[in-house]
Design an enzyme around this catalytic site. Structure first.
Site, short mmCIF file in Angstrom:
data_model
loop_
_atom_site.label_atom_id
_atom_site.label_comp_id
_atom_site.label_asym_id
_atom_site.label_seq_id
_atom_site.Cartn_x
_atom_site.Cartn_y
_atom_site.Cartn_z
NE ARG A 417 -2.26 -1.47 3.48
CZ ARG A 417 -2.73 -1.56 4.73
NH1 ARG A 417 -3.89 -1.13 4.95
NH2 ARG A 417 -1.98 -1.68 5.65
CD GLU A 454 0.61 -4.17 14.57
OE1 GLU A 454 0.05 -3.61 15.63
OE2 GLU A 454 0.06 -3.83 13.45
#
Length: 531
Positions: A417, A454
């Site tokens: 993105r 994460e």
């Protein structure tokens, strides 16, 4: 006030070589700017009507020079209206002359400023008026020298460290001042520092002050230049031929809106479109702090004959109607910086901050959070609505470009993105785009860096040779969560022996794991999510 009239007569070229305007033997002496470049002629102006005609006919022009002409004109009037064999003058007659002189060119604030400053000495007699006018000529030289040095330092901080391609409009050199010049003074200072490759000189229609006067001054100084028609300037920027635009000013409103020679506004628009710094150089006397913005600037419209004919030849149909404003007003948000002898003002920064706040609010309103995606315990911030908003990504890229203006030569975008913002940013900035990809996507030999997410680890790859050594690279992604992805991209850039100029993301999340390591980079986040 000390000196006698006779002692002040010699404030001319014998004492200060190269002055374009000075007092000598009870007259104002000025270089006739209508005669150049064919001949270098001096005008001897012995009465106020001759001076007013010289100002209106543009024999004397340029905002600082007009300010000096205003002061010297008051001194001239005190000589004409001085009672024989005394220091007494007809003050009413002098003030009437001063009022006519101040109105001769309504846009340039310096003219009225010079008149007012000399008139303030009228109660003290003609010697005091002349002393003030002569002092202003000397001050102008010092003021312009200081502004030229400040301008050179600013330009060196804004542009790449290489021989520079500069563009200027109209004439802002010693002919437009007493000596040294404003914007052209800064260009000549950069040339003295060995930083100028070439100057593009707008011809400056309709009276060709660029091709007649600026080209003459550059040739005299031995600085390489080329003349271009005014309408070619935007094309030159589009082709990467301009590193910085430098212009002067005739009046600057309190908010930074700037009136200058017609055509300046168009240059500022083109410079903004192509990410080229746009710098105004003008003395403090050009600021009109009583004027809130450029909407209150009176723009002089000149004779149609200046457009319908050139060099004695008719170039338009008989009785053609003409729009011939001498000036236009450039909004402050298009100006990178305004430089005076005392300071550098960056009006575009104020507008940048205002637009940034608006964009942050719009981005925050378009974010959609998905808890436990892609794994339990993580929250996915979806930017799909932002990309679907017409024009918003374009505006966002423009804001990023302004923040990093002049500091990067290439955009590196992170898969996947980050490609969206990176592609628009590279296109708007006119620089190459390089893609950093996930493993196995790139052919050939690659640099590889592993980083923590994460919810695990991943790798990024960059083809060897994709970034030339020494390039200044802006790293771009969409969301900054832990910081690991951008740090990996920075590592790839540095493994190519290039420099990380900064990092930009659309959204950053709280609690960055690698926040401390990111602090060594200039990081721009357009929206910080509060959780």
């Amino acid at each position: 006030m000390g000196a006698s009239i006779d002692e002040l007569q010699g404030a001319g070229p014998g004492d200060s070589p190269g002055l374009s305007l000075y007092w000598e033997d009870d007259a104002v002496m000025a270089v006739d700017q209508r005669a150049l470049p064919e001949t270098y002629e001096l005008l001897r102006l012995e009465d106020i009507d001759a001076l007013i005609h010289a100002v209106r006919a543009l024999a004397i022009r340029g905002a600082p020079a007009l300010g000096l002409a205003g002061a010297l004109g008051v001194a001239l009037s005190t000589r004409v209206h001085r009672h024989a064999h005394t220091d007494a003058v007809d003050e009413d007659a002098v003030r009437a002359d001063a009022e006519r002189l101040a109105a001769a060119r309504p846009t340039a604030v310096n003219l009225a400023w010079g008149v007012r400053r000399a008139l303030a000495q009228l109660p003290y007699g003609p010697r005091a008026v002349l002393a003030e006018a002569v002092r202003m000529v000397s001050e102008d030289v010092a003021v312009n020298s200081a502004a030229a040095s400040r301008t050179a330092e600013l330009v060196e901080s804004l542009v790449p460290d290489r021989p520079l391609r500069l563009l200027t409009h109209c004439n802002t050199g010693r002919l437009a001042t007493a000596a040294v010049g404003t914007a052209l003074g800064g260009i000549l200072e950069l040339a003295r520092r060995g930083r100028v490759r070439e100057v593009l000189v707008d011809e400056t229609r309709p009276l060709l002050q660029g091709s007649r006067l600026t080209a003459w001054e550059l040739a005299e100084a031995g600085v390489p230049y080329r003349i271009c028609v005014d309408s070619a300037a935007a094309a030159a920027m589009a082709q990467g031929m301009v590193d910085c635009v430098l212009v002067g000013a005739d009046r600057i409103a309190a908010n930074g809106d700037t009136a200058n020679k017609i055509g300046t506004y168009g240059l500022a628009v083109a410079a903004a479109r192509h990410g080229v710094p746009f710098v105004v150089v003008a003395p403090e006397s050009t600021w009109d702090h009583d004027l809130a913005d450029g909407g209150g600037i009176v723009v002089e419209e000149r004779d149609a004959a200046e457009v319908t004919g050139i060099g004695g030849s008719v170039v338009a149909p008989a009785h053609a109607r003409v729009f011939n404003p001498a000036f236009d007003v450039t909004p402050s948000e298009l100006i990178t910086a305004i430089v005076s002898e005392r300071r550098v003002v960056r009006p575009s920064h104020v507008h940048h901050d205002q637009r940034a706040a608006t964009l942050r609010a719009r981005i925050a309103g378009l974010l959609e959070a998905f808890p436990d995606h892609p794994r339990p315990g993580t929250t996915y911030q979806d930017l799909s609505a932002l990309y679907a908003e017409p024009g918003l990504l374009h505006q966002t890229a423009g804001l990023v470009r302004e923040h990093f203006r002049g500091t990067f030569d290439r955009v590196v975008a992170v898969e996947s993105r980050g490609f969206l913002l990176g592609a628009v940013l590279a296109a708007r900035s006119g620089v190459p785009l390089t893609l950093v990809r996930k493993p196995g996507k790139l052919p050939g030999v690659v640099h590889t860096v592993e980083y923590a997410l994460e919810y695990g680890t991943d790798r990024l790859e960059l083809r060897q040779g994709a970034i030339p050594p020494g390039d200044r690279v802006l790293c771009v992604d969409d969301v900054l969560a832990t910081g690991g992805t951008l740090l990996a991209a920075a590592g790839l850039v540095e493994s190519a022996q290039a420099e990380v100029a900064g990092m930009a993301v659309l959204v950053s999340l709280p609690g960055l794991r690698d926040g401390e390591r990111l602090k060594r980079y200039d990081l721009l986040s357009l929206c910080e999510v509060k959780m």
